[in-house]
Motif scaffolding. Structure first.
Motif, PDB file in Angstrom:
ATOM      1  N   GLU A   1       0.825  -1.208   0.000  1.00  0.00           N
ATOM      2  CA  GLU A   1       0.000   0.000   0.000  1.00  0.00           C
ATOM      3  C   GLU A   1       0.860   1.258   0.000  1.00  0.00           C
ATOM      4  OE1 GLU A   1      -4.231  -0.258   1.816  1.00  0.00           O
ATOM      5  OE2 GLU A   1      -2.846  -0.888   3.402  1.00  0.00           O
ATOM      6  N   SER A   2       0.365   2.275  -0.661  1.00  0.00           N
ATOM      7  CA  SER A   2       0.953   3.609  -0.614  1.00  0.00           C
ATOM      8  C   SER A   2      -0.108   4.531  -0.038  1.00  0.00           C
ATOM      9  CB  SER A   2       1.371   4.064  -2.014  1.00  0.00           C
ATOM     10  OG  SER A   2       1.937   5.351  -1.980  1.00  0.00           O
ATOM     11  N   VAL A   3       0.118   5.009   1.178  1.00  0.00           N
ATOM     12  CA  VAL A   3      -0.912   5.726   1.938  1.00  0.00           C
ATOM     13  C   VAL A   3      -0.607   7.222   1.963  1.00  0.00           C
ATOM     14  CG1 VAL A   3      -2.104   5.918   4.147  1.00  0.00           C
ATOM     15  CG2 VAL A   3      -1.248   3.691   3.374  1.00  0.00           C
ATOM     16  N   GLY A   4      -1.520   8.006   1.427  1.00  0.00           N
ATOM     17  CA  GLY A   4      -1.399   9.448   1.492  1.00  0.00           C
ATOM     18  C   GLY A   4      -2.075   9.978   2.747  1.00  0.00           C
ATOM     19  N   ILE A   5      -1.487  11.012   3.346  1.00  0.00           N
ATOM     20  CA  ILE A   5      -2.066  11.639   4.535  1.00  0.00           C
ATOM     21  C   ILE A   5      -2.288  13.110   4.213  1.00  0.00           C
ATOM     22  CG2 ILE A   5      -1.802  12.118   6.990  1.00  0.00           C
ATOM     23  CD1 ILE A   5       0.182   9.826   7.155  1.00  0.00           C
ATOM     24  N   ILE A   6      -3.546  13.544   4.249  1.00  0.00           N
ATOM     25  CA  ILE A   6      -3.884  14.921   3.901  1.00  0.00           C
ATOM     26  C   ILE A   6      -4.622  15.577   5.057  1.00  0.00           C
ATOM     27  CG2 ILE A   6      -3.972  14.456   1.422  1.00  0.00           C
ATOM     28  CD1 ILE A   6      -7.004  14.361   1.589  1.00  0.00           C
ATOM     29  N   GLY A   7      -4.674  16.896   5.023  1.00  0.00           N
ATOM     30  CA  GLY A   7      -5.373  17.646   6.061  1.00  0.00           C
ATOM     31  C   GLY A   7      -4.813  19.048   6.179  1.00  0.00           C
ATOM     32  N   ARG A   8      -5.565  19.905   6.854  1.00  0.00           N
ATOM     33  CA  ARG A   8      -5.114  21.281   7.071  1.00  0.00           C
ATOM     34  C   ARG A   8      -3.870  21.307   7.946  1.00  0.00           C
ATOM     35  NH1 ARG A   8     -10.256  24.346   9.470  1.00  0.00           N
ATOM     36  NH2 ARG A   8     -10.597  22.355  10.539  1.00  0.00           N
ATOM     37  N   ASN A   9      -3.174  22.441   7.947  1.00  0.00           N
ATOM     38  CA  ASN A   9      -2.067  22.613   8.882  1.00  0.00           C
ATOM     39  C   ASN A   9      -2.575  22.442  10.308  1.00  0.00           C
ATOM     40  OD1 ASN A   9      -0.185  23.149   6.865  1.00  0.00           O
ATOM     41  ND2 ASN A   9      -0.525  25.358   6.948  1.00  0.00           N
ATOM     42  N   GLY A  10      -1.821  21.726  11.113  1.00  0.00           N
ATOM     43  CA  GLY A  10      -2.232  21.494  12.495  1.00  0.00           C
ATOM     44  C   GLY A  10      -3.178  20.326  12.673  1.00  0.00           C
ATOM     45  N   SER A  11      -3.331  19.510  11.638  1.00  0.00           N
ATOM     46  CA  SER A  11      -4.262  18.381  11.731  1.00  0.00           C
ATOM     47  C   SER A  11      -3.634  17.135  12.336  1.00  0.00           C
ATOM     48  CB  SER A  11      -4.824  18.043  10.343  1.00  0.00           C
ATOM     49  OG  SER A  11      -5.681  19.064   9.888  1.00  0.00           O
ATOM     50  N   GLY A  12      -2.302  17.114  12.476  1.00  0.00           N
ATOM     51  CA  GLY A  12      -1.638  15.960  13.070  1.00  0.00           C
ATOM     52  C   GLY A  12      -0.892  15.086  12.080  1.00  0.00           C
ATOM     53  N   LYS A  13      -0.711  15.573  10.845  1.00  0.00           N
ATOM     54  CA  LYS A  13      -0.069  14.757   9.820  1.00  0.00           C
ATOM     55  C   LYS A  13       1.387  14.430  10.174  1.00  0.00           C
ATOM     56  CE  LYS A  13      -0.744  17.744   6.502  1.00  0.00           C
ATOM     57  NZ  LYS A  13      -1.283  18.836   7.357  1.00  0.00           N
ATOM     58  N   SER A  14       2.156  15.457  10.475  1.00  0.00           N
ATOM     59  CA  SER A  14       3.566  15.228  10.809  1.00  0.00           C
ATOM     60  C   SER A  14       3.709  14.496  12.136  1.00  0.00           C
ATOM     61  CB  SER A  14       4.323  16.557  10.851  1.00  0.00           C
ATOM     62  OG  SER A  14       4.408  17.128   9.552  1.00  0.00           O
ATOM     63  N   THR A  15       2.792  14.725  13.065  1.00  0.00           N
ATOM     64  CA  THR A  15       2.814  13.985  14.326  1.00  0.00           C
ATOM     65  C   THR A  15       2.649  12.500  14.077  1.00  0.00           C
ATOM     66  OG1 THR A  15       1.937  15.849  15.607  1.00  0.00           O
ATOM     67  CG2 THR A  15       1.640  13.643  16.538  1.00  0.00           C
ATOM     68  N   MET A  16       1.727  12.150  13.186  1.00  0.00           N
ATOM     69  CA  MET A  16       1.534  10.733  12.872  1.00  0.00           C
ATOM     70  C   MET A  16       2.791  10.130  12.256  1.00  0.00           C
ATOM     71  SD  MET A  16      -1.398   8.812  10.603  1.00  0.00           S
ATOM     72  CE  MET A  16      -2.568   8.837  11.967  1.00  0.00           C
ATOM     73  N   MET A  17       3.464  10.891  11.382  1.00  0.00           N
ATOM     74  CA  MET A  17       4.690  10.383  10.762  1.00  0.00           C
ATOM     75  C   MET A  17       5.774  10.159  11.819  1.00  0.00           C
ATOM     76  SD  MET A  17       4.170  10.115   7.438  1.00  0.00           S
ATOM     77  CE  MET A  17       5.311  10.663   6.164  1.00  0.00           C
ATOM     78  N   LYS A  18       5.859  11.057  12.790  1.00  0.00           N
ATOM     79  CA  LYS A  18       6.850  10.898  13.859  1.00  0.00           C
ATOM     80  C   LYS A  18       6.552   9.663  14.709  1.00  0.00           C
ATOM     81  CE  LYS A  18       8.010  15.811  14.271  1.00  0.00           C
ATOM     82  NZ  LYS A  18       7.922  17.029  15.133  1.00  0.00           N
ATOM     83  N   LEU A  19       5.277   9.388  14.941  1.00  0.00           N
ATOM     84  CA  LEU A  19       4.908   8.212  15.717  1.00  0.00           C
ATOM     85  C   LEU A  19       5.232   6.934  14.955  1.00  0.00           C
ATOM     86  CD1 LEU A  19       1.473   9.285  17.248  1.00  0.00           C
ATOM     87  CD2 LEU A  19       3.714   9.308  18.332  1.00  0.00           C
ATOM     88  N   ILE A  20       4.926   6.911  13.665  1.00  0.00           N
ATOM     89  CA  ILE A  20       5.195   5.724  12.862  1.00  0.00           C
ATOM     90  C   ILE A  20       6.697   5.471  12.765  1.00  0.00           C
ATOM     91  CG2 ILE A  20       4.984   4.678  10.564  1.00  0.00           C
ATOM     92  CD1 ILE A  20       2.386   6.318  10.217  1.00  0.00           C
ATOM     93  N   SER A  21       7.466   6.555  12.635  1.00  0.00           N
ATOM     94  CA  SER A  21       8.918   6.408  12.482  1.00  0.00           C
ATOM     95  C   SER A  21       9.612   6.076  13.795  1.00  0.00           C
ATOM     96  CB  SER A  21       9.517   7.697  11.913  1.00  0.00           C
ATOM     97  OG  SER A  21       9.444   8.751  12.862  1.00  0.00           O
ATOM     98  N   GLY A  22       8.925   6.261  14.918  1.00  0.00           N
ATOM     99  CA  GLY A  22       9.528   6.004  16.206  1.00  0.00           C
ATOM    100  C   GLY A  22      10.249   7.195  16.792  1.00  0.00           C
ATOM    101  N   GLN A  23      10.144   8.360  16.149  1.00  0.00           N
ATOM    102  CA  GLN A  23      10.776   9.564  16.671  1.00  0.00           C
ATOM    103  C   GLN A  23      10.084  10.067  17.932  1.00  0.00           C
ATOM    104  OE1 GLN A  23      10.954  12.517  13.588  1.00  0.00           O
ATOM    105  NE2 GLN A  23      12.826  11.661  12.715  1.00  0.00           N
ATOM    106  N   ALA A  24       8.824   9.703  18.099  1.00  0.00           N
ATOM    107  CA  ALA A  24       8.065  10.102  19.285  1.00  0.00           C
ATOM    108  C   ALA A  24       7.215   8.915  19.734  1.00  0.00           C
ATOM    109  CB  ALA A  24       7.184  11.313  18.990  1.00  0.00           C
ATOM    110  N   ALA A  25       6.937   8.856  21.031  1.00  0.00           N
ATOM    111  CA  ALA A  25       6.092   7.799  21.580  1.00  0.00           C
ATOM    112  C   ALA A  25       4.698   8.355  21.836  1.00  0.00           C
ATOM    113  CB  ALA A  25       6.682   7.272  22.882  1.00  0.00           C
ATOM    114  N   PRO A  26       3.652   7.596  21.508  1.00  0.00           N
ATOM    115  CA  PRO A  26       2.289   8.099  21.738  1.00  0.00           C
ATOM    116  C   PRO A  26       1.970   8.224  23.218  1.00  0.00           C
ATOM    117  CG  PRO A  26       2.232   5.786  21.104  1.00  0.00           C
ATOM    118  CD  PRO A  26       3.654   6.228  20.945  1.00  0.00           C
ATOM    119  N   THR A  27       1.071   9.150  23.536  1.00  0.00           N
ATOM    120  CA  THR A  27       0.614   9.295  24.917  1.00  0.00           C
ATOM    121  C   THR A  27      -0.158   8.062  25.359  1.00  0.00           C
ATOM    122  OG1 THR A  27       0.402  11.673  24.511  1.00  0.00           O
ATOM    123  CG2 THR A  27      -0.656  10.808  26.479  1.00  0.00           C
TER     124      THR A  27
END
Length: 297
Positions: A71-97
């Protein structure tokens, strides 16, 4: 970042599982309207020392997704919607609350702020970037020509990276990240270069990765990029998953939503958003009832 136990999914594990993930940040606020900020000794001390309140920001509300191989998954949304946060969680750069993210291998995150050295030449950055991803010099030598070809930089590869345009630098970052044949590739706003030839080359490279039983995540404000390069699109808004569907339908509704917002038609925009969200929830309920493995649990 946890690695999926191969025995969990007998029909072959997915690449990424996002299980009931929430992400909340504590950030300072100068708003003094809260009771604690304006009353009592604590409030007086805050005003005396100009201390800021800490407030909670829900970057991502509860989200669950299963992303299969190929799969190739696109993530769209307005600024501040959480797109980059999700990428950081998937990559392991940040841990979810709350919740957990599982991956079948270590994801490679490609972002516009990838850490390369502007004072070094492009070819030196190729070596630096590849070494950082665990390649040895023999592997780098074998991949060097294909990296340069994918980037489209030609002789500019020997110039200092600080002399590159933003598009040239983005193309080089993508070419370096794609050189290691990652099973899971995350691309954060790095493909909007306006270069049609590079768009074709990068799409072909991601098709190769998908054919090798991997998956790709793409964050982009370019809906054309999303439609061209993705097999599935998720729409986030204010940290909430609104839609998870085909590129054509998801980008169409998101574009209608954005157009109405830009024209001040907030009621129409809210209706589009709420209907899309309601349809997603209804679909998840039906899938849970059928007993299939689903995107939301």
């Amino acid at each position: 970042m946890d690695v999926i136990d191969q025995a969990v999914f007998l029909d072959g594990p997915p690449c990424v599982v996002i299980d009931s993930v929430k992400m909340t940040y504590k950030v300072p606020s100068s708003d003094e309207r809260s009771v604690s900020a304006r009353k009592g000794l604590k409030g007086k001390l805050r005003r005396l020392f100009r201390m800021q309140n800490l407030v909670s920001v829900n970057a991502l509300k509860e989200i669950s997704l299963v992303v299969e191989r190929g799969e190739s998954v696109g993530i769209i949304g307005r600024n501040g919607s959480g797109k980059s946060t999700m990428m950081k969680l998937i990559s392991g750069q940040a841990a979810p609350t709350e919740g957990a993210v599982y991956a079948s291998s270590t994801p490679i995150l490609l972002g516009v702020n990838a850490a390369l050295v502007p004072d070094l030449s492009g070819d030196q950055n190729v070596v630096l970037g590849c070494l950082a991803m665990g390649m040895d010099m023999a592997q780098i030598d074998a991949q060097f020509d294909s990296i340069v070809e994918l980037s489209g930089l030609e002789s500019a590869i020997y110039l200092p990276m600080k002399s590159y345009s933003s598009g040239m630098a983005s193309r080089l970052r993508f070419a370096i990240a794609a050189a290691v044949n990652p099973e899971i590739l995350l691309v954060d706003e790095a493909l909007n270069t306006g270069d049609a030839q590079f768009s074709n080359r990068s799409k072909a490279r991601m098709d190769e990765l998908r054919a090798q039983a991997g998956c790709v995540f793409i964050v982009s404000h370019s809906l054309e990029t999303i439609r061209t390069m993705c097999s599935r699109v998720i729409w986030l808004d204010k940290g909430e998953l609104i839609m998870d569907g085909s590129p054509e339908e998801t980008t169409r509704l998101y574009q209608e939503f954005s157009t109405n917002l830009s024209r001040g038609n907030n009621f129409s925009a809210a209706r589009i958003r709420n209907e899309a969200r309601a349809n997603l929830v209804a679909t998840q309920v039906l899938e849970r009832a059928s007993g299939r493995r689903t995107e939301g649990r």
